[in-house]
Enzyme design. Sequence first.
Site, PDB file in Angstrom:
ATOM      1  N   GLY A   1     -60.547 -41.211  55.859  1.00 28.73           N
ATOM      2  CA  GLY A   1     -60.117 -39.817  56.017  1.00 28.73           C
ATOM      3  C   GLY A   1     -58.629 -39.695  56.298  1.00 28.73           C
ATOM      4  N   GLY A   2     -57.840 -40.688  55.856  1.00 29.44           N
ATOM      5  CA  GLY A   2     -56.387 -40.623  56.028  1.00 29.44           C
ATOM      6  C   GLY A   2     -55.910 -40.943  57.431  1.00 29.44           C
TER       7      GLY A   2
ATOM      8  N   LYS B   1     -47.333 -52.990  51.089  1.00 26.31           N
ATOM      9  CA  LYS B   1     -46.115 -52.450  50.502  1.00 26.31           C
ATOM     10  C   LYS B   1     -46.383 -50.984  50.189  1.00 26.31           C
ATOM     11  CE  LYS B   1     -42.158 -52.386  48.336  1.00 26.31           C
ATOM     12  NZ  LYS B   1     -40.980 -52.325  49.203  1.00 26.31           N
ATOM     13  N   TYR B   2     -45.447 -50.130  50.546  1.00 27.19           N
ATOM     14  CA  TYR B   2     -45.610 -48.707  50.234  1.00 27.19           C
ATOM     15  C   TYR B   2     -45.129 -48.472  48.809  1.00 27.19           C
ATOM     16  CZ  TYR B   2     -45.074 -43.640  50.459  1.00 27.19           C
ATOM     17  OH  TYR B   2     -45.175 -42.291  50.219  1.00 27.19           O
TER      18      TYR B   2
ATOM     19  N   HIS C   1     -52.977 -41.301  43.080  1.00 22.25           N
ATOM     20  CA  HIS C   1     -54.262 -41.807  43.554  1.00 22.25           C
ATOM     21  C   HIS C   1     -55.275 -41.476  42.451  1.00 22.25           C
ATOM     22  CE1 HIS C   1     -57.620 -42.027  46.741  1.00 22.25           C
ATOM     23  NE2 HIS C   1     -58.200 -41.658  45.615  1.00 22.25           N
TER      24      HIS C   1
ATOM     25  N   GLU D   1     -61.040 -46.806  44.696  1.00 19.31           N
ATOM     26  CA  GLU D   1     -59.782 -46.053  44.717  1.00 19.31           C
ATOM     27  C   GLU D   1     -58.619 -46.968  44.327  1.00 19.31           C
ATOM     28  OE1 GLU D   1     -60.703 -42.645  48.069  1.00 19.31           O
ATOM     29  OE2 GLU D   1     -59.484 -44.343  48.690  1.00 19.31           O
TER      30      GLU D   1
ATOM     31  N   ARG E   1     -70.116 -44.612  49.404  1.00 20.01           N
ATOM     32  CA  ARG E   1     -70.891 -43.402  49.718  1.00 20.01           C
ATOM     33  C   ARG E   1     -70.628 -42.332  48.665  1.00 20.01           C
ATOM     34  NH1 ARG E   1     -66.546 -40.149  51.171  1.00 20.01           N
ATOM     35  NH2 ARG E   1     -64.827 -41.358  52.014  1.00 20.01           N
TER      36      ARG E   1
HETATM   37  P1  ADP Z   1     -63.394 -38.621  50.202  1.00 21.40           P
HETATM   38  O1  ADP Z   1     -62.936 -40.056  50.285  1.00 21.40           O
HETATM   39  O2  ADP Z   1     -64.832 -38.439  49.943  1.00 21.40           O
HETATM   40  O3  ADP Z   1     -62.529 -37.814  49.361  1.00 21.40           O
HETATM   41  P2  ADP Z   1     -61.929 -38.094  52.510  1.00 21.40           P
HETATM   42  O4  ADP Z   1     -61.217 -39.395  52.374  1.00 21.40           O
HETATM   43  O5  ADP Z   1     -61.191 -36.843  52.323  1.00 21.40           O
HETATM   44  O6  ADP Z   1     -63.254 -38.072  51.655  1.00 21.40           O
HETATM   45  O7  ADP Z   1     -62.570 -38.050  53.934  1.00 21.40           O
HETATM   46  C1  ADP Z   1     -63.344 -39.101  54.387  1.00 21.40           C
HETATM   47  C2  ADP Z   1     -64.169 -38.585  55.488  1.00 21.40           C
HETATM   48  O8  ADP Z   1     -63.368 -38.122  56.567  1.00 21.40           O
HETATM   49  C3  ADP Z   1     -64.975 -37.423  54.995  1.00 21.40           C
HETATM   50  O9  ADP Z   1     -66.275 -37.834  55.111  1.00 21.40           O
HETATM   51  C4  ADP Z   1     -64.681 -36.264  55.903  1.00 21.40           C
HETATM   52  O10 ADP Z   1     -65.862 -35.801  56.483  1.00 21.40           O
HETATM   53  C5  ADP Z   1     -63.767 -36.830  56.954  1.00 21.40           C
HETATM   54  N1  ADP Z   1     -62.607 -35.962  57.049  1.00 21.40           N
HETATM   55  C6  ADP Z   1     -61.677 -35.737  56.098  1.00 21.40           C
HETATM   56  N2  ADP Z   1     -60.767 -34.842  56.511  1.00 21.40           N
HETATM   57  C7  ADP Z   1     -61.126 -34.485  57.766  1.00 21.40           C
HETATM   58  C8  ADP Z   1     -60.607 -33.595  58.738  1.00 21.40           C
HETATM   59  N3  ADP Z   1     -59.525 -32.848  58.510  1.00 21.40           N
HETATM   60  N4  ADP Z   1     -61.250 -33.498  59.912  1.00 21.40           N
HETATM   61  C9  ADP Z   1     -62.345 -34.224  60.159  1.00 21.40           C
HETATM   62  N5  ADP Z   1     -62.880 -35.069  59.283  1.00 21.40           N
HETATM   63  C10 ADP Z   1     -62.301 -35.209  58.102  1.00 21.40           C
HETATM   64  P1  ADP Z   2     -58.493 -43.736  53.673  1.00 20.00           P
HETATM   65  O1  ADP Z   2     -59.565 -44.735  53.939  1.00 20.00           O
HETATM   66  O2  ADP Z   2     -58.010 -43.061  54.903  1.00 20.00           O
HETATM   67  O3  ADP Z   2     -58.822 -42.842  52.541  1.00 20.00           O
HETATM   68  P2  ADP Z   2     -56.736 -45.164  51.834  1.00 20.00           P
HETATM   69  O4  ADP Z   2     -56.494 -46.629  51.915  1.00 20.00           O
HETATM   70  O5  ADP Z   2     -57.642 -44.711  50.772  1.00 20.00           O
HETATM   71  O6  ADP Z   2     -57.226 -44.638  53.251  1.00 20.00           O
HETATM   72  O7  ADP Z   2     -55.347 -44.422  51.698  1.00 20.00           O
HETATM   73  C1  ADP Z   2     -55.239 -43.025  51.825  1.00 20.00           C
HETATM   74  C2  ADP Z   2     -54.040 -42.515  51.050  1.00 20.00           C
HETATM   75  O8  ADP Z   2     -52.834 -43.124  51.519  1.00 20.00           O
HETATM   76  C3  ADP Z   2     -54.075 -42.836  49.577  1.00 20.00           C
HETATM   77  O9  ADP Z   2     -54.811 -41.888  48.833  1.00 20.00           O
HETATM   78  C4  ADP Z   2     -52.612 -42.842  49.215  1.00 20.00           C
HETATM   79  O10 ADP Z   2     -52.113 -41.540  49.003  1.00 20.00           O
HETATM   80  C5  ADP Z   2     -51.957 -43.395  50.448  1.00 20.00           C
HETATM   81  N1  ADP Z   2     -51.723 -44.849  50.338  1.00 20.00           N
HETATM   82  C6  ADP Z   2     -52.565 -45.825  50.753  1.00 20.00           C
HETATM   83  N2  ADP Z   2     -52.058 -47.049  50.505  1.00 20.00           N
HETATM   84  C7  ADP Z   2     -50.838 -46.855  49.937  1.00 20.00           C
HETATM   85  C8  ADP Z   2     -49.778 -47.717  49.471  1.00 20.00           C
HETATM   86  N3  ADP Z   2     -49.870 -49.045  49.561  1.00 20.00           N
HETATM   87  N4  ADP Z   2     -48.672 -47.137  48.939  1.00 20.00           N
HETATM   88  C9  ADP Z   2     -48.552 -45.815  48.864  1.00 20.00           C
HETATM   89  N5  ADP Z   2     -49.504 -44.940  49.292  1.00 20.00           N
HETATM   90  C10 ADP Z   2     -50.625 -45.443  49.813  1.00 20.00           C
HETATM   91 MG    MG Z   3     -59.278 -43.508  50.622  1.00 23.86          MG
END
Ligand code: ADP
Ligand code: ADP
Ligand code: MG
Length: 441
Positions: free
Chosen positions: A163-164, A200-201, A207, A274, A291
Amino acid sequence: MFSKILIANRGEIAVRIIRACHEMGIKSVAVYSEADCDALHVSLADESVCIGKAASKDSYLNQNAIISAALATGAQAIHPGYGFLSENAEFAALCEKYSIVFIGPSAEVISKMGDKDTARSIMAAAGVPVTKGTGILKDADEAKKAAKDIGYPVLIKATAGGGGRGIRLVEKEEDLEAAFSSASTEAEGAFANGDLYMEKYLYPVKHVEVQLVCDNAGNVVCVGERECSIQNRNQKLLEESPSTAVTPKLREKMYAAAIKAAKAVNYTSLGTVEFLLDTNSDFYFMEMNTRLQVEHPVTEMVTGVDLVKWQIRIAAGVALDFTADDVKVNGHAIECRINAMGGADNCVRLLHSPGGFGVRFDTALYQDYKVPPFYDSMIAKLIVHAKTREEAIRKMEAALCEIVILGVETNRDMQVSILEDKDFIKGEYYTDFCKKKFGGK
Ligand code: ADP
Ligand code: ADP
Ligand code: MG
């Protein structure tokens, strides 16, 4: 097939799953917290069980209460939705212990993929491209050394993240220590695991994720990709399918990598791989979500595959009745997440849902509903489907403007301004789109 399923979730996704159950002739059991007595998923389900107090940890994350509810109602399977327990390996194992089917992959696969560091190692070994990065970092000093080698900017990421959350961008060495400690604290609080690693960023990147459907007989089918580069603080805001950056040749390569990823762990059920996609059309594995995804409807709209029904069928041991050749992507779909922006008055005094040809509004709102403050801020998803991307954008804008949710402040205007942005319209946008357009982190 199952005759009764318990849905261990709330909100729009619980409603979405209950609908699938009803269409399949499966009885549904809702669970709810004390704050959700009046929730839509409770009234739509055939049965319901209160599982605890408002706080998620006392209800939707209360594993024993949910298992007890399933046993008491005779549910044969549990659908976890997204969020909450959906990626909790311990819960999947607990279901198994009580002979209840967890609708998702095995506990072992969840635990491998849920740990990003482990997942990266598995993928690298399987020949799936991953970004340059590290394993788990001991402390900020080790992180500093690693960052020197990788080169700034770097991303510090929580290995248990989702969820970021638990992600920090670090552009220069003097910011590293503070970022390391705040990411670790956030991850410890959100996931009870403060372990961090570094990547590395990449910049600028898109995405792009691939939807997989994998049955127990080893059939692995990719059901289109989704572009999710419109993000606010690493949280997705708007998603579309297909991606403007993915050519047929690139799609073939991404599908092959996603299949390799699934096969590396003998994946079953729905899953999403992803990737980060750079401007040279090189892509890198980021994570696998084990999921149902929030944005799954865009895939359903362009492919006609009901992902939730297939997820349930696979859990019941049904083999896929389609192959990759049967999956055709038709037209274009966009999803806008409608989020509540806070504010004291959270009662929906008037609700008008948009509708019409190719318009889908997934929500658990209804008129006079009081939105509880305890859960996800996402209160609805608006999805449109049209023949072309241009038409889908116009349809989405019209549908967004039609929404009336009186009493709850939403991000609707922000969504409209994204759709009107010239770079968005061209399809030339990257994960930094919102930061550039709206400022902030
Ligand atoms: P997905 O990978 O399915 O697109 P997200 O990465 O956006 O989902 O979110 C992953 C999980 O984190 C989701 O299951 C969501 O319920 C939770 N989540 C995302 N954004 C928020 C938020 N602003 N507050 C609380 N929970 C969140
Ligand atoms: P989460 O499990 O919270 O979804 P992710 O690993 O999927 O975490 O990363 C969430 C977001 O962060 C990605 O959708 C992307 O925008 C950014 N991100 C993640 N890794 C990188 C990377 N190495 N470089 C640039 N952006 C990234
Ligand atoms: Mg992700």
